[in-house]
Design a protein around this motif. Sequence first.
Motif, PDB file in Angstrom:
ATOM      1  N   ARG A   1      -6.504  -0.421  -5.952  1.00 17.80           N
ATOM      2  CA  ARG A   1      -5.628  -1.166  -6.546  1.00 17.80           C
ATOM      3  C   ARG A   1      -6.329  -2.362  -7.549  1.00 17.80           C
ATOM      4  O   ARG A   1      -5.713  -2.776  -8.305  1.00 17.80           O
TER       5      ARG A   1
ATOM      6  N   LYS B   1      -7.062   1.697   4.506  1.00 17.76           N
ATOM      7  CA  LYS B   1      -6.678   0.380   3.732  1.00 17.76           C
ATOM      8  C   LYS B   1      -7.571   0.141   2.856  1.00 17.76           C
ATOM      9  O   LYS B   1      -7.295  -0.476   1.668  1.00 17.76           O
ATOM     10  N   THR B   2      -8.899  -0.053   3.364  1.00 22.06           N
ATOM     11  CA  THR B   2     -10.088  -0.451   2.148  1.00 22.06           C
ATOM     12  C   THR B   2      -9.976   0.524   1.086  1.00 22.06           C
ATOM     13  O   THR B   2     -10.171  -0.050  -0.069  1.00 22.06           O
TER      14      THR B   2
ATOM     15  N   ASP C   1      -3.779 -10.714  -5.269  1.00 24.66           N
ATOM     16  CA  ASP C   1      -3.936  -9.346  -5.156  1.00 24.66           C
ATOM     17  C   ASP C   1      -5.163  -9.037  -4.381  1.00 24.66           C
ATOM     18  O   ASP C   1      -6.094  -9.768  -4.322  1.00 24.66           O
ATOM     19  N   VAL C   2      -5.400  -7.894  -3.826  1.00 27.67           N
ATOM     20  CA  VAL C   2      -6.426  -7.428  -2.825  1.00 27.67           C
ATOM     21  C   VAL C   2      -7.748  -7.490  -3.963  1.00 27.67           C
ATOM     22  O   VAL C   2      -7.770  -7.408  -4.977  1.00 27.67           O
TER      23      VAL C   2
ATOM     24  N   GLU D   1      -6.873  -0.584  -1.417  1.00 26.94           N
ATOM     25  CA  GLU D   1      -6.835  -1.764  -1.825  1.00 26.94           C
ATOM     26  C   GLU D   1      -8.217  -1.934  -2.742  1.00 26.94           C
ATOM     27  O   GLU D   1      -8.060  -2.493  -3.989  1.00 26.94           O
TER      28      GLU D   1
ATOM     29  N   ASN E   1       0.746  -1.160   0.099  1.00 28.36           N
ATOM     30  CA  ASN E   1       0.080   0.019  -0.013  1.00 28.36           C
ATOM     31  C   ASN E   1       0.869   1.257  -0.099  1.00 28.36           C
ATOM     32  O   ASN E   1       0.558   2.216  -0.761  1.00 28.36           O
TER      33      ASN E   1
END
Length: 461
Positions: free
Chosen positions: A162, A155-156, A357-358, A159, A56
């Motif tokens: 991404r 973080k949410t 991956d996320v 991601e 991140n």
Amino acid sequence: MDINVDKYPAKSHAKRVAEKLSAAGHGSSGIIFVEGQKEHIIDDSDEPFHFRQRRNFLYLSGCLEADCSVAYNIEKDELTLFIPPIDPASVMWSGLPLEPAEAMKQFDVDVVLPTTEINNYLAKCGVEKVFTIADRVCSEVSLSSFKQNESSALKTAIESCRVVKDEYEIGLLRRANEVSSKAHVEVMKSATKATNEREFYAKLNYVCMANGCSDQSYHPILACGPNAATLHYVKNNADLTNPATGVKDQLLLIDAGCQYKAYCADITRAFPLSGKFSPEARQIYDIALEMQKVTLGMIKPDVLFDDLHAMAHRVAIKGLVKIGILTGSEDEIFDKGISAAFFPHGLGHHLGMDTHDVGGNPNPADPNRMFKYLRLRGTIPERSVVTIEPGVYFCRYIIEPFLTNPETSKYINTDVLDKYWTVGGVRIEDNVVVRANGFENLTTVPKEPEEVERIVQEGAN
């Protein structure tokens, strides 16, 4: 958004994350602060662990250096990279570190400051809110000047961003695939001369490193014969001679991909060590290839990945019924999940800075065994990158519970099944970009069976 095509588009990513936070109701001002990975020393040693940048942080900076941080002032639209100051005592051992002027040239940021200035920067930034990632801010950093530390949303947001790649990221993934594909082909060419799985492991690493990719995306799988029935086989040290026949007449499953600037390839192929598929191996290979071709043909923006996974099972069922391993109604076999005995994992996953991956939203608690291990649930948007990796396996540990249960054993013909245990497993995996008109396949390793045989045979000469 404008993207500097000469640099990793960190500024564009920071803007995208800020927009995601605003859309989630967090306002249009504040500081996004993310720390990179620090160098860690191995216990009972003075050597560092192999360095792996926090993904991140990398997404917001493009920086693969240790002990760095990044801050984005949302209202000012200003991205600041913090790098370690020069430590004169370490220069003798390690040479000069990254300097601010060079960092400005390398990275798509507005300001470069030493990490010793982090607290001063945060105290004087003039905003009330900071966005951080929980448990990812070291104790030396002070956030006391902020009225609010929002540590759950960032973080949410990152991601989520991404999942959809820009063309720069796709270019990095394309290069990782180019080098990985070359390595796969060279492994195939070495098949008839190798004597142990570890020789393939060495060949794979050599080709990737010689072409500028020093790190693998994950521990490679080089599994001969029945070893390929173990989905994440890691030993890579078995002899290639079939103990039952005394000759190299088995398949080799290779699941491997290198990283290019931290972006991952993830490719799987299976090929005959002798240069010629046995009849049973060819039948299973054809089923796996058909599973992949059909599901690739379904890819388009916002298609439900569950539907692709279900179709892969239906193709597998049709093929296994045709060769006599499964028996009965195809719909009934599907409804009862019998095919999960031979295709126990998911069809694929997101791919990017991580192999898995996320953004996949898996549901390991799903009571349906057909979907329990599917890592990607939901739709796949345009410019997401996914793997398509169907497989057919003959793992006694997985299949035998189906054979001992009267409700499921009636669908499996054990007399026919016994002919296929030595096949081990076949998986065929490509990395694809979801495009407006379908997909772009980044993987170039040949997979048509005749071409695979030709490559192996070519290496024998």
